[in-house]
Enzyme design. Structure first.
Site, short mmCIF file in Angstrom:
data_model
loop_
_atom_site.label_atom_id
_atom_site.label_comp_id
_atom_site.label_asym_id
_atom_site.label_seq_id
_atom_site.Cartn_x
_atom_site.Cartn_y
_atom_site.Cartn_z
N GLY A 232 -1.34 -27.56 -13.90
CA GLY A 232 -2.62 -28.16 -13.52
C GLY A 232 -3.09 -27.82 -12.13
N PRO B 48 -6.52 -19.80 -6.17
CA PRO B 48 -7.55 -18.76 -6.10
C PRO B 48 -7.08 -17.49 -6.80
CG PRO B 48 -7.28 -19.83 -3.96
CD PRO B 48 -6.16 -20.31 -4.83
N LEU C 72 -5.10 -12.72 0.05
CA LEU C 72 -4.70 -11.70 1.01
C LEU C 72 -3.19 -11.55 0.96
CD1 LEU C 72 -5.51 -9.85 3.51
CD2 LEU C 72 -4.67 -11.75 4.91
N ASP D 16 -0.61 -14.73 0.79
CA ASP D 16 0.69 -14.45 0.17
C ASP D 16 1.59 -13.72 1.15
OD1 ASP D 16 2.20 -13.89 -2.69
OD2 ASP D 16 2.43 -12.22 -1.28
N TYR E 214 9.20 -10.18 4.32
CA TYR E 214 8.18 -9.44 5.07
C TYR E 214 8.32 -9.63 6.58
CZ TYR E 214 5.71 -9.42 0.53
OH TYR E 214 5.37 -9.29 -0.78
N LYS F 257 8.06 -16.29 -0.49
CA LYS F 257 9.05 -15.89 -1.48
C LYS F 257 10.46 -15.94 -0.89
CE LYS F 257 5.63 -12.49 -2.95
NZ LYS F 257 4.94 -12.37 -1.66
N HIS G 141 11.87 -13.56 -5.33
CA HIS G 141 11.29 -12.25 -5.06
C HIS G 141 11.66 -11.18 -6.09
CE1 HIS G 141 9.43 -10.12 -1.34
NE2 HIS G 141 9.11 -9.47 -2.44
#
Length: 287
Positions: A13, A17, A21, A47, A52, A77, A110
């Site tokens: 639920g 979006p 980005l 994201d 990263y 992640k 990941h």
């Protein structure tokens, strides 16, 4: 005027979006400005990932933007080095601290790590606890092929809300998308315009770049859009979520300027037909 992405309803639920980005390979020095710029342009999905190494800068960019936290959808992640139940809980706390947030909107594993899948299952069960405790609004996975996904479903309780996979016109992942759809899982596309075919090209002299495909450039000319906009619109026409990466302000603005045109079914089918069946990035069975 800023654009806003349409929303996709997840299987629990929560609304996410469709366009966001991504910040993979965004250097720490560039990430905060990219995130702040994107939010100013109307992006509400950001994201990132522990792997990263720019979660802190994503958090800095969110603060710099001045946006209301409740308007944003933030994903990070879990990296494979932290797989396991207790280590996942610790890694989540670390990510949350770096981001400077009180909760996450989406937490993803990941890679499936098939050679040590017990650890993958343990991590997902930890994510289920984080969901039950209200520390994250939705949980999911990345890079799970249908067999990985079924294995996980057989051993856990919460169906992933999202499966984020390599997906672009040269690798359209039909079987993965169909498996996700059967379970009500949203497919989210990383490298949605095929950049992985460029920066991980096996042969630098034979790069296969969807942005330069004649069929794509012809559509771009017809619609008065860029090839990147056509490809991102293709994702949206399929009901996918896409997270294009850029640190350039004009590209960030370009990538969300998608809502004043639509592709026809024939256009979508023509782009589908570009599929090579060959991935550009790592094989999930080897991670």
């Amino acid at each position: 005027m800023t654009a806003r992405s349409p929303l996709l309803k997840l299987n629990n639920g929560v609304e996410m979006p469709a366009l966001g980005l991504g910040v993979y390979q965004s250097s720490p020095q560039e990430t905060a400005a990219a995130v702040s710029t994107a939010i100013g342009d109307g992006y509400r999905l950001i994201d990132t990932a522990a792997g990263y190494q720019n979660e802190k800068e994503v958090g800095d960019g969110i603060v710099r933007s001045g946006a209301d936290r409740g308007e944003l959808f933030v994903t990070t992640k879990l990296w494979t080095a932290d797989y396991g139940y207790d280590s996942t809980l610790r890694a989540f706390d670390t990510s949350l601290t770096k981001l400077g947030l009180d909760y996450l909107d989406l937490y993803l594993l990941h890679w499936p790590k098939p050679s040590a899948f017990d650890a993958t299952v343990a991590s997902y069960k930890a994510a289920e606890k984080l969901l039950a405790d209200g520390r994250v609004r939705a949980i999911g996975v990345c890079n799970h092929n249908p067999d990985h996904l079924q294995n996980l479903l057989d051993r856990t309780d919460v169906v992933p809300a999202v499966n984020q996979v390599e997906l672009h016109p040269y690798f359209i992942q039909s079987e993965v998308r169909e498996a996700n759809a059967r379970h009500g899982i949203v497919t989210q596309s990383w490298s949605p315009i095929g950049g992985v075919n460029v920066y991980m090209a096996a042969d630098p002299n034979a790069v296969k770049n969807p942005l330069r495909d004649p069929g794509v450039t012809e559509l771009a000319t017809r619609y008065g859009k860029t090839p990147a906009q056509v490809l991102l619109r293709w994702h949206l026409e399929h009901g996918l979520s896409a997270i294009p990466k850029s640190v350039k302000a004009h590209r960030i603005a370009e990538n969300i300027d998608l809502f004043d045109f639509a592709l026809t079914p024939d256009d979508v089918a023509a782009i589908d037909a570009l599929d090579t069946g060959v991935r550009g990035g790592p094989d999930p069975d080897n991670r």
